[in-house]
Every structure is written in C-alpha cells, then in structure tokens.
Design a protein around this motif. Structure first.
Motif, PDB file in Angstrom:
ATOM      1  N   PHE A   1       0.856  -1.172   0.000  1.00 38.33           N
ATOM      2  CA  PHE A   1       0.000   0.000   0.000  1.00 38.33           C
ATOM      3  C   PHE A   1       0.899   1.230   0.000  1.00 38.33           C
ATOM      4  N   VAL A   2       0.660   2.134  -0.920  1.00 42.75           N
ATOM      5  CA  VAL A   2       1.327   3.434  -0.929  1.00 42.75           C
ATOM      6  C   VAL A   2       0.331   4.420  -0.331  1.00 42.75           C
ATOM      7  N   ASN A   3       0.643   4.926   0.854  1.00 40.59           N
ATOM      8  CA  ASN A   3      -0.335   5.683   1.631  1.00 40.59           C
ATOM      9  C   ASN A   3      -0.190   7.190   1.557  1.00 40.59           C
ATOM     10  N   THR A   4       0.988   7.675   1.165  1.00 40.72           N
ATOM     11  CA  THR A   4       1.247   9.117   1.160  1.00 40.72           C
ATOM     12  C   THR A   4       1.993   9.517  -0.113  1.00 40.72           C
ATOM     13  N   GLU A   5       2.058  10.811  -0.361  1.00 41.10           N
ATOM     14  CA  GLU A   5       2.835  11.289  -1.506  1.00 41.10           C
ATOM     15  C   GLU A   5       4.309  10.949  -1.326  1.00 41.10           C
ATOM     16  N   LYS A   6       4.804  11.010  -0.109  1.00 45.39           N
ATOM     17  CA  LYS A   6       6.189  10.627   0.144  1.00 45.39           C
ATOM     18  C   LYS A   6       6.388   9.153  -0.197  1.00 45.39           C
ATOM     19  N   GLY A   7       5.406   8.320   0.143  1.00 40.28           N
ATOM     20  CA  GLY A   7       5.464   6.905  -0.220  1.00 40.28           C
ATOM     21  C   GLY A   7       5.496   6.711  -1.719  1.00 40.28           C
ATOM     22  N   ARG A   8       4.728   7.513  -2.444  1.00 33.59           N
ATOM     23  CA  ARG A   8       4.748   7.444  -3.910  1.00 33.59           C
ATOM     24  C   ARG A   8       6.142   7.768  -4.449  1.00 33.59           C
ATOM     25  N   GLY A   9       6.768   8.757  -3.851  1.00 39.19           N
ATOM     26  CA  GLY A   9       8.108   9.125  -4.293  1.00 39.19           C
ATOM     27  C   GLY A   9       9.099   7.993  -4.090  1.00 39.19           C
ATOM     28  N   LEU A  10       9.024   7.324  -2.944  1.00 37.47           N
ATOM     29  CA  LEU A  10       9.934   6.208  -2.686  1.00 37.47           C
ATOM     30  C   LEU A  10       9.654   5.044  -3.628  1.00 37.47           C
ATOM     31  N   PHE A  11       8.378   4.748  -3.857  1.00 39.21           N
ATOM     32  CA  PHE A  11       8.053   3.640  -4.759  1.00 39.21           C
ATOM     33  C   PHE A  11       8.564   3.922  -6.173  1.00 39.21           C
ATOM     34  N   SER A  12       8.485   5.154  -6.600  1.00 36.62           N
ATOM     35  CA  SER A  12       8.967   5.494  -7.948  1.00 36.62           C
ATOM     36  C   SER A  12      10.462   5.230  -8.095  1.00 36.62           C
ATOM     37  N   GLU A  13      11.201   5.297  -6.995  1.00 39.37           N
ATOM     38  CA  GLU A  13      12.643   5.057  -7.037  1.00 39.37           C
ATOM     39  C   GLU A  13      12.983   3.577  -7.209  1.00 39.37           C
ATOM     40  N   ILE A  14      12.078   2.677  -6.879  1.00 39.28           N
ATOM     41  CA  ILE A  14      12.389   1.244  -6.928  1.00 39.28           C
ATOM     42  C   ILE A  14      11.679   0.518  -8.056  1.00 39.28           C
ATOM     43  N   GLU A  15      10.869   1.216  -8.836  1.00 37.18           N
ATOM     44  CA  GLU A  15      10.052   0.556  -9.863  1.00 37.18           C
ATOM     45  C   GLU A  15      10.874  -0.307 -10.812  1.00 37.18           C
ATOM     46  N   SER A  16      12.078   0.124 -11.130  1.00 37.10           N
ATOM     47  CA  SER A  16      12.890  -0.624 -12.102  1.00 37.10           C
ATOM     48  C   SER A  16      13.472  -1.905 -11.503  1.00 37.10           C
ATOM     49  N   HIS A  17      13.405  -2.065 -10.191  1.00 37.67           N
ATOM     50  CA  HIS A  17      13.981  -3.238  -9.523  1.00 37.67           C
ATOM     51  C   HIS A  17      12.946  -4.303  -9.173  1.00 37.67           C
ATOM     52  N   VAL A  18      11.678  -4.014  -9.450  1.00 38.42           N
ATOM     53  CA  VAL A  18      10.616  -4.953  -9.087  1.00 38.42           C
ATOM     54  C   VAL A  18       9.652  -5.141 -10.252  1.00 38.42           C
ATOM     55  N   ASN A  19       8.967  -6.266 -10.219  1.00 38.99           N
ATOM     56  CA  ASN A  19       7.802  -6.463 -11.069  1.00 38.99           C
ATOM     57  C   ASN A  19       6.580  -6.107 -10.240  1.00 38.99           C
ATOM     58  N   TYR A  20       5.663  -5.352 -10.792  1.00 44.67           N
ATOM     59  CA  TYR A  20       4.507  -4.937  -9.985  1.00 44.67           C
ATOM     60  C   TYR A  20       3.244  -4.882 -10.838  1.00 44.67           C
ATOM     61  N   TRP A  21       2.129  -5.083 -10.156  1.00 44.75           N
ATOM     62  CA  TRP A  21       0.814  -5.104 -10.768  1.00 44.75           C
ATOM     63  C   TRP A  21      -0.089  -4.170  -9.966  1.00 44.75           C
ATOM     64  N   ARG A  22      -0.639  -3.155 -10.597  1.00 43.80           N
ATOM     65  CA  ARG A  22      -1.551  -2.235  -9.911  1.00 43.80           C
ATOM     66  C   ARG A  22      -2.888  -2.948  -9.701  1.00 43.80           C
ATOM     67  N   THR A  23      -3.442  -2.840  -8.537  1.00 46.52           N
ATOM     68  CA  THR A  23      -4.718  -3.481  -8.248  1.00 46.52           C
ATOM     69  C   THR A  23      -5.522  -2.578  -7.308  1.00 46.52           C
ATOM     70  N   ASP A  24      -6.426  -3.152  -6.534  1.00 48.75           N
ATOM     71  CA  ASP A  24      -7.238  -2.356  -5.613  1.00 48.75           C
ATOM     72  C   ASP A  24      -7.502  -3.143  -4.345  1.00 48.75           C
ATOM     73  N   THR A  25      -8.095  -2.485  -3.376  1.00 54.39           N
ATOM     74  CA  THR A  25      -8.294  -3.114  -2.076  1.00 54.39           C
ATOM     75  C   THR A  25      -9.279  -4.275  -2.119  1.00 54.39           C
ATOM     76  N   ILE A  26     -10.145  -4.309  -3.103  1.00 55.02           N
ATOM     77  CA  ILE A  26     -11.129  -5.404  -3.199  1.00 55.02           C
ATOM     78  C   ILE A  26     -10.422  -6.751  -3.332  1.00 55.02           C
TER      79      ILE A  26
END
Length: 383
Positions: free
Chosen positions: A300-325
């Motif tokens: 879960f990315v909960n804050t804008e600061k969290g979004r910034g950190l996640f953007s720094e690691i995107e190239s090192h992980v495989n990820y799938w956007r989804t939702d809480t459901i």
C-alpha cells in the motif's frame, strides 16, 4: 504523568519513555515479557509530554494520507532476494534504495539468543537480518532517540515496524517538532504481537527436547514447505527441525498483547508512508504472479512521500496495480479477537511455565496426540 491502569490501552511503543527529558520513565516487562512504562515519581516534573505523545488511539495523525492507498502486488526481480525474504522482497527493494543514498534502515532483528529487538543498519549485510517475519513483539530500546539523531545529522532514514510502533515514532518526532522530510516509515499488516517470554521459553523447550543449541530460527520457513505454509523451523547444529507449537498458539490469539484486541490501526488509513504484507488473493490479480509459490508482497502506498519512494524502486521490481477489493485481509478491517483464555494462559505461564501451557492450550503432549488420532479415526470411518 502516564499511568497504565488498563493494559489494553498501551501498545508498548516506547514513545512516552523516549520523550521524557528527565528519564523518569523506563519500559519494564510484565510476566509475559511485554513492556509497559513505569514512572519514577522522584524524577517526574509533571510536564505532561508522556500523555501528549501517546498515539495509540483512533485520533492518530492521518493528515498526510492519500484519499485511498495505491495498491500493488510486488515481486523483486532478483529471485535470490525473493528466496530469502518472507514474501516478494519489496522491503529489500525499498531499503536498498535508502542504503544506496547513504541512509539508515531500522527493522526487527535478533539480540542474544534470538530475542527480537529493533536494530539500526547502515549496510545491506546488516539490513539482511531484518528479512523474514518475526512473530513476537520487538523491544525498541532507544530506537526513537537514534532515529531523531540520524535525522538531525541529515541522513535519510527508513523505519519499519508494526503500525503501533510507526505511529508512536511519528508522534514522538512531531511532538518534538523534528523535521521528518527525510524519514520514510513502513508498517506491516499486523495480526497481533505474541509475548517475548513465550518465545524465549519455547526456544529453551526445543533445545532441551533435541539436546542441542539452536543456531538459527525461522518463524516461517518457505524454503522447505512453501510460502503459504506457516510453521516455525530451527537449525540445531546439523539438525533441521520444523515445528508448529508456537504457530498453533499464535493463531489461537492466546498470547497476544492486550492492546492487539483493540488496535486502532486495522483499517486502510495507515499511520505510515507504505504498508507491506503477504498478498493473499494474488491469483485474483494475475494467475501468473506466484506460480512458483515463492511469495508475493502486498504494498500500500499511503502518502505522496510513499509514492516518491516507490517510484525510485520501480525498475527493480515487477509490480501489478490493483485495488483493495482483491487484497482485503481481516486485520485491514478489524483487530484480532483476543482469546477468552488469555488471562488464564498468562496465570499458568507465570506460575507453571511454558511446557504446562503448551500441553494445556497447544499441540504438545499425549492429550493432543490422542485427540488427533481420534479425529483421524472418525474421518476414516465416515469416509
């Protein structure tokens, strides 16, 4: 002056002890090893900061939260990292970036004979001790003071812990008006924290049973029995032992801290920049994600600061956007229900010890074996 009259009102985060400039508060263990603040009234000046800093309530700061979290299934691109992590190794990707910036990472590691404590890491080798789940409440010691010192010296800092620990840290720093722009806080979806002394005494029981010293411990060993299984394992010299007694007691909610039953953080408004967990339900997102049963992380990315950190690691992980459901878990909706036998368990644990409690409430001893045999016979007869 802080006074704990109801144990369920204290999560043991240590914020009150950390903020006391007069060192009037120390964290003392109860009969299960859970830490609670104790005030030396001769040192207390009644400034009120200890009560002010307490963030174990529903009014914890949510001002930086996004309207709803960004939700991802995540797996590290390095399979070695996945193999040696609890789930998909998103924690490793996040903490790697912090360390590569010359920053510092805090997480749960071991001290002494596998006592769980929070530790400070300045290298990937030190950080690797934080890998894997640790199903016991960690002792924070002076971690909050160390985090404040690191931030004052200009370091990037990543702190990971249970949501009550992250909420406590943030409240402590905000109460002191400390600049937290360089702080990244990561919580986990917590089921509840078991008692440190139960873990300690279980280790002693295992060593006595197998006549050997434990050299490594794993609360959930996916290398041998897969990611979805939950059993603890130990190496005792050259001997590998997989057991389930501690896990059995864990899922009975009989040795949790009292506060776990009223946890205010079991919702989607997390008190941290990021939240990580096992992703149960990953197959509803993409059936190919975890075919090897090695694990996948929920993020879960909960804050804008969290979004910034996640953007720094995107190239090192495989990820799938989804939702809480697709990823809802019970502890994202409500606290774990504490066993009605919790008080009785504590009394017997203090007076008669772990082995007695393991036989009375757990899956140890002849009684449990006979019940298991009867269940198997009944199943066989009924076909």
């Amino acid at each position: 002056m802080i006074k704990i009259t109801d144990k369920s009102a204290c999560c043991g985060c240590s914020a009150c002890a950390s903020i006391c400039a007069h060192k009037a508060i120390t964290m003392k263990p109860d009969g299960m090893g859970f830490l609670y603040p104790e005030v030396d009234e001769s040192k207390c000046v009644d400034c009120g900061l200890c009560n002010q800093v307490c963030a174990f309530n529903s009014t914890y700061d949510k001002s930086q939260n996004l309207a709803s979290p960004d939700v991802y299934a995540v797996r590290h691109k390095d399979m070695d990292e996945i193999e040696t992590s609890r789930s998909g190794a998103v924690f490793i990707a996040l903490s790697d970036w912090i360390l590569e910036q010359g920053g510092i990472v805090y997480g749960a590691g071991y001290e002494g004979h596998f006592s769980v404590v929070h530790k400070r890491a300045v290298s990937k080798e030190e950080r690797n001790e934080f890998k894997g789940s640790k199903y016991v409440q960690s002792d924070l010691k002076d971690t909050f003071l160390q985090v404040k010192k690191d931030l004052k010296q200009g370091y990037k800092v990543m702190f990971s812990g249970t949501p009550c620990q992250t909420s406590g840290l943030l409240s402590y720093l905000r109460t002191l008006k400390q600049d937290i722009s360089q702080l990244y806080v990561v919580d986990l979806v917590c089921h509840g924290v078991p008692a440190p002394y139960v873990w300690r005494d279980y280790l002693g029981y295992v060593e006595k049973k197998y006549h050997a010293k434990i050299t490594s411990a794993n609360f959930r060993d996916k290398s041998q029995i897969g990611w979805t299984a939950h059993k603890e394992s130990f190496n005792l010299g050259n001997k590998y032992v997989c057991t389930s007694t501690y896990t059995d007691l864990f899922y009975k909610h009989i040795m949790f801290r009292h506060s776990c039953g009223v946890c205010p953080f079991t919702n989607l408004k997390r008190p941290s920049d990021l939240t990580i967990a096992d992703f149960w339900g990953w197959e509803k997102v993409d059936e190919s994600i975890n075919r090897d049963d090695k694990g996948v992380s929920l993020l879960f990315v909960n804050t804008e600061k969290g979004r910034g950190l996640f953007s720094e690691i995107e190239s090192h992980v495989n990820y799938w956007r989804t939702d809480t459901i697709h990823c809802m878990q019970p502890n994202l909706e409500y606290p774990s229900a504490i066993s009605s036998l919790r008080e009785e368990f504590e009394r017997y644990f203090i007076s008669r010890g772990f082995v007695y409690c393991g036989k009375k409430y757990g899956n140890m001893g002849l009684k449990y074996q006979l019940l298991g045999m009867l269940r198997r016979m009944k199943h066989k007869i009924l076909g």
